[in-house]
Design an enzyme around this catalytic site. Sequence first.
Site, short mmCIF file in Angstrom:
data_model
loop_
_atom_site.label_atom_id
_atom_site.label_comp_id
_atom_site.label_asym_id
_atom_site.label_seq_id
_atom_site.Cartn_x
_atom_site.Cartn_y
_atom_site.Cartn_z
N TYR A 58 -37.49 26.32 -8.42
CA TYR A 58 -36.75 25.40 -9.37
C TYR A 58 -37.49 24.10 -9.63
CZ TYR A 58 -32.50 28.19 -7.96
OH TYR A 58 -31.70 29.45 -7.79
N ARG A 230 -30.44 27.52 -22.05
CA ARG A 230 -29.22 27.76 -22.98
C ARG A 230 -29.46 27.64 -24.48
NH1 ARG A 230 -25.62 23.91 -19.48
NH2 ARG A 230 -27.64 22.54 -19.63
P1 NAP Z 1 -23.41 26.83 -13.03
O1 NAP Z 1 -23.14 26.39 -11.66
O2 NAP Z 1 -22.45 27.92 -13.58
O3 NAP Z 1 -23.64 25.64 -14.26
C1 NAP Z 1 -24.32 24.62 -13.78
C2 NAP Z 1 -24.21 23.54 -14.88
O4 NAP Z 1 -23.21 23.34 -15.58
C3 NAP Z 1 -24.67 22.13 -14.52
O5 NAP Z 1 -26.38 22.14 -14.39
C4 NAP Z 1 -24.27 21.52 -15.66
O6 NAP Z 1 -25.00 21.22 -16.72
C5 NAP Z 1 -22.94 22.22 -15.95
N1 NAP Z 1 -21.76 21.58 -15.12
C6 NAP Z 1 -21.55 21.65 -13.87
N2 NAP Z 1 -20.33 20.95 -13.55
C7 NAP Z 1 -20.08 20.39 -14.66
C8 NAP Z 1 -18.98 19.60 -15.20
N3 NAP Z 1 -18.08 19.07 -14.16
N4 NAP Z 1 -18.79 18.93 -16.27
C9 NAP Z 1 -19.66 19.32 -17.58
N5 NAP Z 1 -20.80 20.23 -17.20
C10 NAP Z 1 -20.86 20.70 -15.51
O7 NAP Z 1 -24.89 27.59 -13.07
P2 NAP Z 1 -26.08 27.82 -12.11
O8 NAP Z 1 -26.59 26.29 -12.05
O9 NAP Z 1 -26.98 28.85 -12.76
O10 NAP Z 1 -25.56 28.41 -10.73
C11 NAP Z 1 -25.31 27.48 -9.57
C12 NAP Z 1 -26.31 27.66 -8.64
O11 NAP Z 1 -26.62 29.18 -8.25
C13 NAP Z 1 -27.97 27.24 -9.07
O12 NAP Z 1 -28.00 25.90 -9.30
C14 NAP Z 1 -28.84 27.96 -8.03
O13 NAP Z 1 -28.59 27.10 -6.82
C15 NAP Z 1 -28.17 29.29 -7.82
N6 NAP Z 1 -28.67 30.27 -8.45
C16 NAP Z 1 -29.03 31.21 -7.86
C17 NAP Z 1 -29.75 32.43 -8.57
C18 NAP Z 1 -30.21 33.50 -8.13
O14 NAP Z 1 -31.14 34.30 -8.57
N7 NAP Z 1 -30.19 33.65 -6.46
C19 NAP Z 1 -29.87 32.49 -9.97
C20 NAP Z 1 -29.01 31.31 -10.77
C21 NAP Z 1 -28.46 30.32 -9.99
P3 NAP Z 1 -25.73 20.22 -17.53
O15 NAP Z 1 -26.07 19.27 -16.49
O16 NAP Z 1 -26.81 20.66 -18.19
O17 NAP Z 1 -24.30 19.83 -18.51
#
Ligand code: NAP
Length: 335
Positions: A58, A230
């Site tokens: 990251y 995205r």
């Molecule tokens: P997520 O939690 O589904 O979405 C995160 C994004 O949603 C944020 O960066 C933000 O984007 C938006 N968001 C979150 N809360 C919000 C709110 N209250 N209002 C408006 N927008 C909001 O996606 P993710 O970050 O992919 O998944 C979570 C975590 O899982 C990751 O950060 C990572 O630590 C982990 N992960 C692990 C793997 C793996 O392969 N192990 C893969 C993916 C993710 P904006 O700031 O752009 O608005």
Amino acid sequence: MMEKTSITNTNIETSRIGLGTWAIGGTQWGGTDEDQAVKTIEAALDKGINLIDTAPGYGYGKAEEIVGKAINQNHHNRGDVVISTKAGMNWTDEGDFFRDSTKARIHQEVEDSLKRLGTDYIDLYHIHWPDPLTPIYETAEALNYLYRQGKIKAIGVSNYTTEQIDVFQEAAPLHTIQVPHNLFERDSEKDILPYAHARNITALYYSSLTRGMLSGKIHQESEFTGDDIRKSADPKFQGPYFQEYLQAVEELDDLAQDRFGKSVAQLALKWNLQQPGNNIALWGMRHPEQLQPLNGLWDFEIDSDSMKDIDEILMRVIKKPVGPEFMAPPDRQNI
Ligand code: NAP
């Protein structure tokens, strides 16, 4: 009141919501604002989210540095924070990621991560993606060595199949898995989650809000800039898929408002937390105000009729479901 759980076969107590820091790292998310990121981590800790999930990938180490800064600059008691990070990825000089879970790479990565995080141990250490060019046994033995040394307190794998986990467990204990799991991405329900549930392995669900789609803040005119996945890589945010997913979000939001007085983000998070097994929802945030849905997350339950109605909306509206496969990095022969 924040729900808590403990990681299988460890003394690690954690909140059932984990702060995800992929976007905080900036790469594939259109850049980072370090000041906002530190404030977000501090606000999350203040609100009882004690689990922070990060990875060297990251931002090529940036997210880990920011996590270390946030924890250390405010003198948080290290024992009050559960740090989850990962190994098993590498990148070229041009910045292209590839899988690398060799023993040598893991030993290098753990030292780099400890340095960036400003700590002498990692609570949860995951292999980020399985590496088809390295024997799973070698990878598992490398983690088991770090575990026995006390540098890592729990071992996890991410994006592994059940067959790969079987092999892994011949050489090392396994405490956690990471899988994509949210209202729109449910393939893991077919085999990996029942497998983990039956063996009492703690499951960390990632992308709980489907990369923001389920936040309720994405709309037809939303613009994504720079290298934000995205903008073109994530199919759910493109063309006809985008229309269907937005329509589903609207209907889910109506259901959440009418039945529970909640937002679609709260519905999505709650839905993840109500799944069977010992699980934790990883939720990515990079601005403190994004924590807002946490208020009011604990005073409602989704009843079984509503669960069925949610499934009905998903089945009816999303005619062509599409998964998170676009995320998978290549192996080192295919970069
Ligand atoms: P997520 O939690 O589904 O979405 C995160 C994004 O949603 C944020 O960066 C933000 O984007 C938006 N968001 C979150 N809360 C919000 C709110 N209250 N209002 C408006 N927008 C909001 O996606 P993710 O970050 O992919 O998944 C979570 C975590 O899982 C990751 O950060 C990572 O630590 C982990 N992960 C692990 C793997 C793996 O392969 N192990 C893969 C993916 C993710 P904006 O700031 O752009 O608005």
